[in-house]
Design an enzyme around this catalytic site. Sequence first.
Site, mmCIF file in Angstrom:
data_model
loop_
_atom_site.group_PDB
_atom_site.id
_atom_site.type_symbol
_atom_site.label_atom_id
_atom_site.label_comp_id
_atom_site.label_asym_id
_atom_site.label_seq_id
_atom_site.Cartn_x
_atom_site.Cartn_y
_atom_site.Cartn_z
ATOM 1 N N GLU A 66 -47.849 -30.225 0.189
ATOM 2 C CA GLU A 66 -48.798 -31.036 0.942
ATOM 3 C C GLU A 66 -49.564 -30.194 1.958
ATOM 4 O OE1 GLU A 66 -50.425 -33.594 4.093
ATOM 5 O OE2 GLU A 66 -48.936 -31.992 4.282
ATOM 6 N N GLU A 67 -48.902 -29.233 2.586
ATOM 7 C CA GLU A 67 -49.557 -28.456 3.641
ATOM 8 C C GLU A 67 -50.680 -27.570 3.115
ATOM 9 O OE1 GLU A 67 -49.383 -29.032 6.593
ATOM 10 O OE2 GLU A 67 -47.419 -29.839 7.119
ATOM 11 N N ASP A 87 -46.021 -39.913 7.112
ATOM 12 C CA ASP A 87 -46.358 -38.604 7.682
ATOM 13 C C ASP A 87 -46.589 -38.773 9.178
ATOM 14 O OD1 ASP A 87 -47.061 -35.860 7.791
ATOM 15 O OD2 ASP A 87 -48.012 -35.982 5.825
#
Length: 382
Positions: free
Chosen positions: A224-225, A245
């Site tokens: 995801e990052e 998140d």
Amino acid sequence: MTEALTIDADYLTRHLNALLSIASPTGFTDEAVRYTARELERLGLEVKLTRRGAIRALRKGRSRRPARAIVSHLDTLGAQVKALKTNGRLELVSIGHWSARFAEGARVSIFSDKGTYRGTILPLKASGHVFNDEVDTQPSGWPHVELRVDALSRDRNDLVQLGIEVGDIVAIDPQPEFLDNGFIVSRHLDDKAGVAIMLAALEAMQRQSIETPVDTYWLFTIGEEVGVGASAVLTPEIASLVAVDNGTSAPGQNSSEFGVTLAMADQTGPFDYHLSKKLAYLCRSHGIPLQKDVFLYYRSDAASAVEAGHDVRTALVTFGVDGSHGYERIHLHALVSNARLCALYGASDVEIERDADEISDLSGFTHQEVPAAAPSQEIETE
């Protein structure tokens, strides 16, 4: 049954602390995947992994479609070795989008083929006794920091002898603190707190034998990052995807470190109208404190899923984070609130039955009818 739903806060914080102790910058997530998958299996879910390690855990419901999914990510920010410098130190490039301003002074681990080394990220001019005021006036940025390795590394050749190479992963120490007043301070709460929230919600549902009307997939992604996220972990049955998140508690934002912050939009646009409305209703009808926010410089697993071509309804529920992508701070109240919401959502009735089919006609299609505004009061004048 859901009215009495309780979240085990000790379970949540215990697993959050354990997850924080496992280094998992994007590209180095295997051990975090193993830890999470084993816990999901212990909870009784059917666990599958993609080739690279994204987790798809199924909790079966009364019907297979329209399936739901809840997602968080196991990967964190980090760095990689960009160059071996002639002074025996390492030039770095970031993994994920974060400022070198937050890297200065960080203790780290460097993972090389010959073993793990410890070190510190320092500005190029780190000694006030040498550089005087230049310590305060030097620029901030990744070209202006270097990694000092805690081993004999006087020059580039020493680094080569240590086995350190360009591309080696660098993990940033989280340095977590769990305070008695409920505040938690650490790096990488984005999104290991989201993972702990999902585990705590599942533990509550299993412990209290809460049934779900449809299959629910509990997804944990590993990229995801760097923008990949949930692009390759969904199944065709999944019609709705709720990402868990961090919210951005900062001046000019409406996020809070308490309760649930429901994101109404991020940089990719508005989230699904109907799914977001349902999540807000669940909070309000079950006494979960709620605020809404819009994030201008933010994307999540939900964005990567839609951009990959998945036709799913998306929503984003968040726990407010102060100092995101730096030394982050959250409060246990928000974690428990989000865990309750995840469990309540999984147990809630399906309202848009048409979502069981990927393609269908107009029958059963949704409305976005807005009630007429209440008549304004007449202003009395003399």
